[in-house]
Design a protein around this motif. Structure first.
Motif, short mmCIF file in Angstrom:
data_model
loop_
_atom_site.label_atom_id
_atom_site.label_comp_id
_atom_site.label_asym_id
_atom_site.label_seq_id
_atom_site.Cartn_x
_atom_site.Cartn_y
_atom_site.Cartn_z
N ARG A 77 3.30 -0.14 -5.63
CA ARG A 77 2.43 0.31 -4.55
C ARG A 77 3.00 -0.10 -3.19
O ARG A 77 3.02 0.69 -2.25
CB ARG A 77 1.03 -0.28 -4.74
N LEU A 78 3.49 -1.34 -3.10
CA LEU A 78 4.06 -1.82 -1.84
C LEU A 78 5.31 -1.03 -1.48
O LEU A 78 5.52 -0.68 -0.31
CB LEU A 78 4.39 -3.31 -1.96
N ARG A 79 6.14 -0.72 -2.47
CA ARG A 79 7.34 0.08 -2.20
C ARG A 79 6.97 1.47 -1.71
O ARG A 79 7.63 2.04 -0.82
CB ARG A 79 8.21 0.17 -3.46
N GLU A 80 5.89 2.04 -2.28
CA GLU A 80 5.45 3.36 -1.84
C GLU A 80 5.00 3.31 -0.38
O GLU A 80 5.29 4.22 0.40
CB GLU A 80 4.29 3.83 -2.71
N ILE A 81 4.26 2.24 0.00
CA ILE A 81 3.78 2.10 1.37
C ILE A 81 4.96 2.03 2.34
O ILE A 81 5.00 2.71 3.36
CB ILE A 81 2.90 0.85 1.51
N ALA A 168 -5.10 -7.12 11.62
CA ALA A 168 -4.70 -6.00 10.78
C ALA A 168 -4.75 -6.34 9.29
O ALA A 168 -5.10 -5.50 8.46
CB ALA A 168 -3.29 -5.54 11.17
N HIS A 169 -4.42 -7.59 8.93
CA HIS A 169 -4.37 -7.90 7.50
C HIS A 169 -5.75 -7.90 6.85
O HIS A 169 -5.87 -7.92 5.62
CB HIS A 169 -3.65 -9.24 7.25
N ALA A 170 -6.82 -7.84 7.67
CA ALA A 170 -8.17 -7.73 7.12
C ALA A 170 -8.42 -6.36 6.51
O ALA A 170 -9.28 -6.22 5.62
CB ALA A 170 -9.20 -8.00 8.22
N ILE A 171 -7.68 -5.35 6.97
CA ILE A 171 -7.93 -3.99 6.48
C ILE A 171 -6.67 -3.32 5.94
O ILE A 171 -6.75 -2.27 5.32
CB ILE A 171 -8.52 -3.11 7.61
N TRP A 172 -5.49 -3.91 6.18
CA TRP A 172 -4.23 -3.32 5.74
C TRP A 172 -3.48 -4.39 4.95
O TRP A 172 -2.79 -5.23 5.51
CB TRP A 172 -3.41 -2.85 6.94
N ASP A 173 -3.64 -4.35 3.63
CA ASP A 173 -3.15 -5.40 2.75
C ASP A 173 -1.69 -5.18 2.39
O ASP A 173 -1.21 -4.05 2.28
CB ASP A 173 -4.01 -5.41 1.48
N SER A 174 -0.95 -6.28 2.18
CA SER A 174 0.47 -6.17 1.87
C SER A 174 0.72 -5.56 0.49
O SER A 174 1.78 -5.00 0.24
CB SER A 174 1.13 -7.56 1.94
N ASN A 175 -0.25 -5.67 -0.42
CA ASN A 175 -0.10 -5.08 -1.75
C ASN A 175 -0.78 -3.72 -1.88
O ASN A 175 -0.27 -2.85 -2.58
CB ASN A 175 -0.68 -6.02 -2.81
N PHE A 176 -1.92 -3.55 -1.24
CA PHE A 176 -2.72 -2.34 -1.43
C PHE A 176 -2.58 -1.32 -0.32
O PHE A 176 -2.99 -0.18 -0.46
CB PHE A 176 -4.21 -2.71 -1.55
N GLY A 177 -2.05 -1.73 0.83
CA GLY A 177 -2.01 -0.82 1.97
C GLY A 177 -3.36 -0.76 2.67
O GLY A 177 -4.11 -1.74 2.69
N LEU A 178 -3.69 0.38 3.24
CA LEU A 178 -4.91 0.56 4.01
C LEU A 178 -6.13 0.61 3.08
O LEU A 178 -6.11 1.27 2.05
CB LEU A 178 -4.83 1.84 4.83
N CYS A 364 -0.67 11.29 5.81
CA CYS A 364 -1.83 10.73 5.14
C CYS A 364 -1.51 9.33 4.62
O CYS A 364 -0.41 9.07 4.14
CB CYS A 364 -2.29 11.60 3.96
N VAL A 365 -2.49 8.43 4.71
CA VAL A 365 -2.40 7.09 4.12
C VAL A 365 -3.61 6.96 3.21
O VAL A 365 -4.73 6.72 3.67
CB VAL A 365 -2.42 5.99 5.19
N GLY A 366 -3.41 7.12 1.91
CA GLY A 366 -4.54 7.10 0.99
C GLY A 366 -5.49 8.24 1.29
O GLY A 366 -5.11 9.41 1.35
#
Length: 374
Positions: A77-81, A168-178, A364-366
């Motif tokens: 998922r992180l690689r895709e982001i 930003a890290h509250a809503i845009w996670d390093s593993n999950f994205g947005l 698009c992001v998600g």
């Protein structure tokens, strides 16, 4: 005799594709090894007492494989982001974007220093019209295929009737994205039934964070900044907070947040805080925080004005002490007003022919429509 023991372990595996590694790991779980200490493939009495039931071993094998699959899914998922940004034409007029702006498709690390403990904010300050009634909890839900759903609670502060700023890290996670959904909730003493809860329908994250949210370098962390837009105005009792550039003289501050995702707003203080622009892109402070405090405003006690957002801490090293860190406002491109202009333009609200706002590629992001802006 060692072969006989291995065969006993193999029939525990529930996976036909079990490897030799699984067999060896399972053998270790028995607390034995294939050596001369065994007779007829059976451990001696001293080891037999510690022998785990076969079902327990099977569960451990399954749990280990599940954990490995989940880790692989997160990494993919992180690689895709990251790939999503690498393959896009990010440059706008040969310049890097300032923000990634998103909107709903039309169809989210703290330290207790034990120097300035936290306390509940007085009730009158969180009630309608109170000085910190605009400091609210930000709840972000993250979902990704093959990965368990994650809910992250942090803090944000309203700056007008429709906008709230946070990290930003509250809503845009390093593993999950947005995050797939984001809501904003007031202190339970002001809104016990959560009737004042608001849903986020658009927002903007600093480009430097969005392009590599897992980066721990200060060049990325100093831009851990986001602005969110809610679908309907905040309750009339919510008092927006003013913000300013960080002062360069020593200042006493209060740090507000919802530690551990608790329903009550809490605060701590830190004295003689000073921004040193030539030393660091972040602000050091000694106010106690816990997870959930991220995004909470750092407020000048004398003026009641915010000039930073708490984001986490720096670990103790041989040369530096354990210290909390905050993102600074109106420096390093963390400009709330400009980000609000980007969002207004993208959502076509209060849109103007402002030549200083330039939109780049849309994508698009998600579930969100998005675009680069500068």
């Amino acid at each position: 005799m060692g072969t006989q023991l291995t065969e006993r372990v193999l029939d525990v595996s529930l996976d036909d594709n079990a490897t030799n590694t699984d067999t060896l790991d399972s053998t270790r779980l028995y607390g034995v090894s294939c050596n001369s200490n065994h007779e007829n493939g059976v451990p001696k009495d001293s080891t037999l007492k510690n022998r785990a039931p076969r079902k327990t071993i099977a569960r451990k094998i399954i749990a280990r494989k599940t954990k490995a699959r989940n880790k692989l899914a997160r990494n993919m998922r992180l690689r895709e982001i990251r790939a999503q940004f690498r393959c896009r034409r990010a440059l706008i007029d040969r310049c890097m974007p300032e923000a990634v702006v998103f909107r709903r498709t039309s169809s989210g690390n703290e330290a207790i220093l034990e120097e300035n403990p936290m306390a509940d904010c007085p009730e009158d300050t969180v009630q309608d019209g109170g000085s910190v009634s605009g400091v609210m909890m930000v709840v972000a839900t993250f979902e990704a295929p093959g990965v368990r759903r994650k809910v992250l609670k942090s803090t944000g502060v309203a700056i007008n009737d429709y906008y709230i700023m946070t990290v930003a890290h509250a809503i845009w996670d390093s593993n999950f994205g947005l995050a797939s959904s984001i809501t904003v909730i007031r202190d339970i003493r002001a809104d016990p039934s959560q009737e004042n809860m608001r849903c986020v329908d658009a927002g903007a994250v600093h480009y430097q964070w969005a392009r590599n949210p897992g980066d721990t370098s200060e060049s990325t962390r100093k831009n851990d900044f986001a602005i969110l837009h809610v679908s309907e105005p905040f309750h009339r009792g919510v008092q927006p907070m003013a913000y300013q550039e960080p002062p360069t003289h020593p200042t006493d501050v209060s740090i507000y947040g919802f530690p551990r995702g608790g329903p009550r707003l809490r605060y701590s203080t830190s004295h003689q805080v000073k921004y040193a622009p030539n030393v660091s892109g972040l602000l050091d402070h000694k106010g106690d925080t816990e997870y959930g405090s991220s995004g909470g405003p750092v407020v000048d006690i004398s003026s009641g004005t915010a000039f930073g957002l708490h984001r986490g801490f720096a670990k103790k090293t041989q040369t530096t002490p354990l210290i909390n860190k905050a993102v600074l406002l109106q420096v390093h491109g963390n400009d709330p007003h400009r980000f609000m202009q980007f969002i207004d333009d993208f959502t076509e609200e209060n849109s103007t022919e402002d030549s200083s706002v330039i939109k780049g590629d849309e994508f698009c992001v998600g579930i969100w429509d998005a675009a680069f802006y500068r």
